[in-house]
Design a protein around this motif. Structure first.
Motif, PDB file in Angstrom:
ATOM      1  N   GLN A 105       0.848  -1.191   0.000  1.00 23.65           N
ATOM      2  CA  GLN A 105       0.000   0.000   0.000  1.00 23.65           C
ATOM      3  C   GLN A 105       0.887   1.245   0.000  1.00 23.65           C
ATOM      4  O   GLN A 105       1.789   1.373   0.835  1.00 23.65           O
ATOM      5  CB  GLN A 105      -0.919   0.002   1.217  1.00 23.65           C
ATOM      6  N   ILE A 106       0.638   2.130  -0.939  1.00 21.91           N
ATOM      7  CA  ILE A 106       1.433   3.343  -1.096  1.00 21.91           C
ATOM      8  C   ILE A 106       0.511   4.553  -1.047  1.00 21.91           C
ATOM      9  O   ILE A 106      -0.457   4.641  -1.807  1.00 21.91           O
ATOM     10  CB  ILE A 106       2.214   3.345  -2.431  1.00 21.91           C
ATOM     11  N   ASP A 107       0.835   5.487  -0.165  1.00 20.65           N
ATOM     12  CA  ASP A 107       0.116   6.754  -0.113  1.00 20.65           C
ATOM     13  C   ASP A 107       1.104   7.866  -0.467  1.00 20.65           C
ATOM     14  O   ASP A 107       2.216   7.908   0.066  1.00 20.65           O
ATOM     15  CB  ASP A 107      -0.461   6.981   1.288  1.00 20.65           C
ATOM     16  N   TYR A 108       0.729   8.744  -1.373  1.00 18.76           N
ATOM     17  CA  TYR A 108       1.618   9.837  -1.768  1.00 18.76           C
ATOM     18  C   TYR A 108       0.827  11.140  -1.860  1.00 18.76           C
ATOM     19  O   TYR A 108      -0.394  11.146  -2.009  1.00 18.76           O
ATOM     20  CB  TYR A 108       2.333   9.521  -3.090  1.00 18.76           C
ATOM     21  N   ALA A 109       1.548  12.248  -1.751  1.00 15.81           N
ATOM     22  CA  ALA A 109       0.937  13.573  -1.589  1.00 15.81           C
ATOM     23  C   ALA A 109       0.618  14.195  -2.941  1.00 15.81           C
ATOM     24  O   ALA A 109       1.193  15.225  -3.323  1.00 15.81           O
ATOM     25  CB  ALA A 109       1.859  14.470  -0.778  1.00 15.81           C
ATOM     26  N   GLU A 130      -8.596  11.779  -3.890  1.00 16.81           N
ATOM     27  CA  GLU A 130      -8.204  12.356  -2.602  1.00 16.81           C
ATOM     28  C   GLU A 130      -8.415  11.338  -1.483  1.00 16.81           C
ATOM     29  O   GLU A 130      -9.427  10.639  -1.435  1.00 16.81           O
ATOM     30  CB  GLU A 130      -9.023  13.618  -2.329  1.00 16.81           C
ATOM     31  N   ASP A 131      -7.439  11.257  -0.593  1.00 23.57           N
ATOM     32  CA  ASP A 131      -7.459  10.357   0.577  1.00 23.57           C
ATOM     33  C   ASP A 131      -7.427   8.873   0.192  1.00 23.57           C
ATOM     34  O   ASP A 131      -7.639   8.018   1.058  1.00 23.57           O
ATOM     35  CB  ASP A 131      -8.692  10.622   1.457  1.00 23.57           C
ATOM     36  N   SER A 132      -7.182   8.548  -1.070  1.00 18.89           N
ATOM     37  CA  SER A 132      -7.097   7.136  -1.465  1.00 18.89           C
ATOM     38  C   SER A 132      -5.673   6.629  -1.282  1.00 18.89           C
ATOM     39  O   SER A 132      -4.710   7.400  -1.224  1.00 18.89           O
ATOM     40  CB  SER A 132      -7.535   6.959  -2.920  1.00 18.89           C
ATOM     41  N   VAL A 133      -5.528   5.309  -1.200  1.00 22.78           N
ATOM     42  CA  VAL A 133      -4.235   4.656  -1.067  1.00 22.78           C
ATOM     43  C   VAL A 133      -4.106   3.643  -2.199  1.00 22.78           C
ATOM     44  O   VAL A 133      -5.007   2.832  -2.422  1.00 22.78           O
ATOM     45  CB  VAL A 133      -4.097   3.961   0.304  1.00 22.78           C
TER      46      VAL A 133
END
Length: 310
Positions: free
Chosen positions: A163-167, A227-230
Motif C-alpha cells: 500500500q502506497i500513499d503519496y501527496a 483524494e485520501d485514497s491509497v
C-alpha cells in the motif's frame, strides 16, 4: 491433317507477343514512381535534476522507421528558456555493446524550467524537442498487508499487498511512474560455519500475472489519484533461502513530464492494458519536431520498507 482452333492460335500468338514486349522492355530504363521515405533523426533522453543531460541520437533506415546506426557527427545544443545552456559533447560507447551518446559536461537541469534540445546533422532535417522537470511529490507511507509465505521447490515465495500513499496535489494534473523493486542480501556459509553476508543486490519483484527478469522493477503509470485514497499493488517476491535473505522493498515515485508519461504509455503492449479492448497496433508517442523519439524530464523520490524479518 490437324487444324488448330483459331481461339487457341490467338492465345498462343498473344503469349509470344507478350514475351516479345517484355523482352524489349528489359532493354529500356523504367521509371518507378515510388516515394522513398526521407530518413529522420531519432532522439532518446530522460533527464533528471542536478544530473548531466544525456541524449542518444540515431536515424531511421531509408525504408521504415527502425533505428539504424548511431549518429556521431551531430551538433547538439541545449537551451534553458531562451538562453543557450551548453553544447553537448559526444562520448563514444563500448564497441558492439553500447552506443555512444551526447551529454552536458558543466550544465545540469533544475525543476521548473523549460528545456529545448536542438539537433542538426548534415543530410537530415534539423529537429527540436521541448520538456521540463516537474516538482517532486513525496511518498507519505508504505505498508504491507496480507503477507503469506509459500515454499515452491527450492524457493520461498512471499505474496503480499503493498500500500502506497503519496501527496498528490489536487489543484493540477500530475503524471507518475511508480517503480517497485526489491533487494536481497546474498550470503554464504564458510567452512568454519560462519555466515558471510554480501552487499544487497536488486532482484525481480513480480505480480501474480506477470513474471519479471532478474533485477527488473514493476512500473505503474499513474495520472493523479483520488483524494485520501491509497494505491494498493499485489506483489510477489521469490527468494532462494539457502543463498539469499529478503532485504527491502523499494518504492520510487517518479513525478514525470507529460512527454515522459505518454511516451512510456505508448510502449505498453496491448495485452498489458487489461479491459481496454485495445487490439490495434500501438502508435508510439513522439515529441520530436521533424524527427522521432522522446526528450522528457522527470523527478524522483524513494522510500523503502522491510516487510520480512529473517
Amino acid at each position: 491433317m490437324r487444324y488448330l482452333c483459331p481461339t487457341l492460335l490467338l492465345r498462343q500468338s498473344g503469349v509470344l507477343l507478350l514475351s516479345f514486349f517484355v523482352f524489349v522492355a528489359c532493354e529500356e530504363a523504367v521509371d518507378l514512381d515510388f516515394d522513398v521515405p526521407k530518413r529522420k533523426l531519432v532522439l532518446s533522453s530522460s533527464f533528471y535534476p542536478n544530473e548531466p543531460v544525456v541524449l542518444k541520437v540515431s536515424a531511421t533506415r531509408p525504408r521504415g522507421n527502425a533505428p539504424a546506426s548511431e549518429i556521431i557527427d551531430a551538433q547538439v545544443s541545449l537551451f534553458e528558456g531562451n538562453e543557450l545552456a551548453e553544447v553537448l559533447t559526444y562520448s563514444p560507447g563500448l564497441e558492439h555493446t553500447m552506443p555512444g551518446y551526447y551529454r552536458t559536461l558543466d550544465f545540469t537541469p533544475v525543476e521548473g524550467q523549460q528545456y529545448t534540445i536542438h539537433v542538426s546533422v548534415p543530410g537530415f532535417d534539423p529537429v527540436t524537442a521541448i520538456s521540463s522537470i516537474p516538482e517532486p511529490v513525496a511518498i507519505n507511507s508504505l505498508a504491507v498487508t496480507n503477507l503469506t509465505r509459500m515454499v515452491e521447490g527450492d524457493q520461498v515465495v512471499y505474496d503480499y499487498f503493498l500500500q502506497i500513499d503519496y501527496a498528490d496535489p489536487t489543484s493540477e494534473t500530475n503524471y507518475y511512474d511508480l517503480r517497485i523493486s526489491q533487494l536481497v542480501i546474498p550470503f554464504k556459509v564458510t567452512a568454519a560455519g560462519d555466515t558471510l553476508r554480501m552487499d544487497p543486490v536488486p532482484k525481480a519483484v513480480t505480480t501474480p500475472r506477470r513474471l519479471a527478469a532478474d533485477g527488473e522493477s514493476v512500473s505503474i503509470l499513474l495520472q493523479d489519484k483520488a483524494e485520501d485514497s491509497v494505491l494498493e499493488v499485489h506483489l510477489q517476491s521469490m527468494i532462494h533461502p539457502r543463498t539469499e535473505l529478503f532485504d527491502r522493498i523499494v518504492a520510487e515515485l517518479r513525478t514525470v513530464s507529460p512527454e515522459y508519461y505518454f511516451y512510456q504509455r505508448s510502449l505498453v503492449q496491448p495485452g498489458e492494458l487489461s479491459g481496454t479492448g485495445l487490439e490495434e497496433p500501438v502508435i508510439y508517442y513522439n515529441n520530436v519536431n521533424s524527427g522521432l523519439g522522446v526528450f522528457a524530464g522527470y523527478n524522483s523520490v524513494q522510500q523503502d520498507f522491510s516487510p520480512v524479518q529473517d
